[in-house]
Design a protein around this motif. Structure first.
Motif, PDB file in Angstrom:
ATOM      1  N   LEU A 305       0.819  -1.212   0.000  1.00  5.48           N
ATOM      2  CA  LEU A 305       0.000   0.000   0.000  1.00  5.48           C
ATOM      3  C   LEU A 305       0.852   1.261   0.000  1.00  5.48           C
ATOM      4  O   LEU A 305       0.449   2.288  -0.565  1.00  5.48           O
ATOM      5  N   ARG A 306       2.021   1.220   0.605  1.00  4.34           N
ATOM      6  CA  ARG A 306       2.921   2.381   0.540  1.00  4.34           C
ATOM      7  C   ARG A 306       3.376   2.612  -0.896  1.00  4.34           C
ATOM      8  O   ARG A 306       3.518   3.750  -1.341  1.00  4.34           O
ATOM      9  N   LEU A 307       3.633   1.527  -1.642  1.00  2.00           N
ATOM     10  CA  LEU A 307       4.042   1.671  -3.041  1.00  2.00           C
ATOM     11  C   LEU A 307       2.881   2.140  -3.919  1.00  2.00           C
ATOM     12  O   LEU A 307       3.117   2.783  -4.957  1.00  2.00           O
ATOM     13  N   LEU A 308       1.650   1.825  -3.539  1.00  2.00           N
ATOM     14  CA  LEU A 308       0.477   2.159  -4.344  1.00  2.00           C
ATOM     15  C   LEU A 308      -0.219   3.433  -3.872  1.00  2.00           C
ATOM     16  O   LEU A 308      -1.348   3.708  -4.294  1.00  2.00           O
ATOM     17  N   GLU A 309       0.439   4.196  -3.031  1.00  2.00           N
ATOM     18  CA  GLU A 309      -0.217   5.334  -2.383  1.00  2.00           C
ATOM     19  C   GLU A 309      -0.787   6.333  -3.378  1.00  2.00           C
ATOM     20  O   GLU A 309      -1.855   6.897  -3.165  1.00  2.00           O
ATOM     21  N   ALA A 310      -0.106   6.583  -4.473  1.00  2.00           N
ATOM     22  CA  ALA A 310      -0.557   7.582  -5.454  1.00  2.00           C
ATOM     23  C   ALA A 310      -1.066   6.929  -6.736  1.00  2.00           C
ATOM     24  O   ALA A 310      -1.055   7.555  -7.795  1.00  2.00           O
ATOM     25  N   GLN A 311      -1.496   5.680  -6.669  1.00  2.00           N
ATOM     26  CA  GLN A 311      -1.942   4.961  -7.866  1.00  2.00           C
ATOM     27  C   GLN A 311      -3.339   4.382  -7.629  1.00  2.00           C
ATOM     28  O   GLN A 311      -3.531   3.166  -7.529  1.00  2.00           O
ATOM     29  N   ASP A 312      -4.332   5.257  -7.581  1.00  2.00           N
ATOM     30  CA  ASP A 312      -5.693   4.823  -7.263  1.00  2.00           C
ATOM     31  C   ASP A 312      -6.297   3.912  -8.328  1.00  2.00           C
ATOM     32  O   ASP A 312      -7.230   3.158  -8.036  1.00  2.00           O
ATOM     33  N   SER A 313      -5.790   3.969  -9.543  1.00  2.00           N
ATOM     34  CA  SER A 313      -6.360   3.142 -10.608  1.00  2.00           C
ATOM     35  C   SER A 313      -5.630   1.820 -10.805  1.00  2.00           C
ATOM     36  O   SER A 313      -5.957   1.072 -11.727  1.00  2.00           O
ATOM     37  N   HIS A 314      -4.653   1.532  -9.964  1.00  2.00           N
ATOM     38  CA  HIS A 314      -3.887   0.290 -10.130  1.00  2.00           C
ATOM     39  C   HIS A 314      -4.773  -0.917  -9.781  1.00  2.00           C
ATOM     40  O   HIS A 314      -5.481  -0.897  -8.768  1.00  2.00           O
TER      41      HIS A 314
END
Length: 368
Positions: A305-314
């Motif tokens: 989740l830290r890696l995906l923090e700014a990737q809401d569409s992932h």
């Protein structure tokens, strides 16, 4: 020098204890043997010498040291005792000759300059490739050598080295793919040629082991190559395939080792922003959860989740959030932040009406 200092101190103490008018008998007293003086004064001498060379880690302090007048002691941080710098001692006797003092100051400055140069030219941390084992494998239809290569960070104790096992044909395929894509960059990279015979002698295996180490090190030294999919997948793609297959079969304990090795390989290769790395974190979280290791599963989902923090569409985000909310609740921790994040994705339609679970996404993820 230590014997001379101690003798002067004893001489001064003796002189203070004599009655006025008595002649000074110091000049007629024979010096004690040097060995006995060192035995008496070893602790005191080491105390005086400690801190004589004090190198600052602040660059501004270094500039101030260079401007300090020579011989003042300011270039050493804390000024050492006068008797060690060759000045006058407490009894007023002159110190060593001026040439000796200058030589001492020169040596100190040379040491400081050497320290500054060595600190400014520290070699960055490198990745070492070491062939630790080579086994001849006999199968019904073929015979080949399987090389075990460890990836180790240089310059520190590597607590968790990662390893791969590859045969000559694997290296040959990597060499062919890279030459096809990076022709000019691969021009200076050598590769061991195939032999018609004597492929399984200890001499040939040893030479190829060293050649493969140099081959991988040379490839890793080229930024355009070490970040390429061909180079990275050579290391961890087979682990990902095996881990996914074992997870689909419900063999979570066996799959855990493959997921962990793929995770370590990607970490050492600097491939922590790719979809493959998120897949490894998903595998680790799922297998740990299936084995009732909830704290470990929670840690891996939190890292994802830290890696995906700014990737809401992932596509991995909603499954990871679902798993994280459940694991946080199971561990008795505060899950409100993760729930609010998941709710926001659902309100904006980015999570879909019913996103897949992390395990479903894991087993269905296509691998090349």
């Amino acid at each position: 020098m230590a014997s001379r200092i101690l003798h002067r101190l004893r001489h001064a103490l003796t002189k203070e204890g004599e009655p006025d008018g008595l002649p000074d008998c110091g000049s007629g007293v024979e010096e004690f043997p040097e060995s006995s003086e060192l035995e008496d004064d070893t602790e005191g001498l080491s105390t005086r010498l400690s801190g004589t060379l004090s190198f600052s880690s602040n660059y501004e302090d270094e500039e101030a040291e260079e401007e300090a007048p020579e011989g003042t002691g300011q270039d050493l941080g804390e000024a050492p005792p006068p008797e060690l710098l060759g000045g006058a001692s407490e009894d007023g006797e002159p110190g060593p000759p001026s040439a000796e003092r200058q030589g001492s100051n020169m040596l100190t400055r040379q040491l400081q300059e050497l320290w500054r140069k060595s600190r400014g030219s520290l070699v960055p941390q490198r990745l070492l490739f070491e062939v630790t084992n080579a086994n001849v494998v006999n199968e019904r239809s073929s015979k080949y050598v399987l090389y075990t290569i460890y990836l180790i960070r240089a310059g520190q104790f590597d607590k968790a080295p990662a390893s791969i096992a590859r045969r000559y044909s694997d290296f040959e395929q990597l060499n062919r793919l890279l030459r096809r894509r990076f022709g000019s960059a691969m021009a200076g990279v050598s590769f061991p040629r195939k032999r018609l015979r004597r492929n399984f002698t200890p001499e040939t295996i040893a030479k190829r082991s060293r050649a493969f180490e140099q081959f991988l090190s040379h490839l890793h030294s080229r930024p355009e190559i070490r970040h390429s999919a061909e180079f990275l997948e050579f290391f961890f793609l087979s682990d990902l395939r095996a881990a996914q297959r074992l997870t689909c079969s419900g063999m979570y304990r066996e799959a855990l080792g493959a997921w962990a090795n793929a995770h370590r390989l990607q970490d050492k290769l600097g491939a922590c922003r790719s979809g493959h790395f998120l897949l490894s974190l998903a595998g680790l979280a799922v297998c740990h959860q299936e084995l009732d290791r909830l704290a470990e599963a929670h840690a891996h989902s939190e890292q994802a989740l830290r890696l995906l923090e700014a990737q809401d569409s992932h596509p991995f985000l909603a499954p990871f959030l679902q798993a994280h909310v459940h694991l946080t609740w199971m561990l008795g921790k505060d899950k409100r932040q993760a729930e609010a994040w998941l709710q926001r994705l659902q309100d904006t339609g980015l999570a879909g009406p019913q996103p897949p679970t992390l395990k479903e996404l894991l087993v269905k993820q296509p691998l090349p």
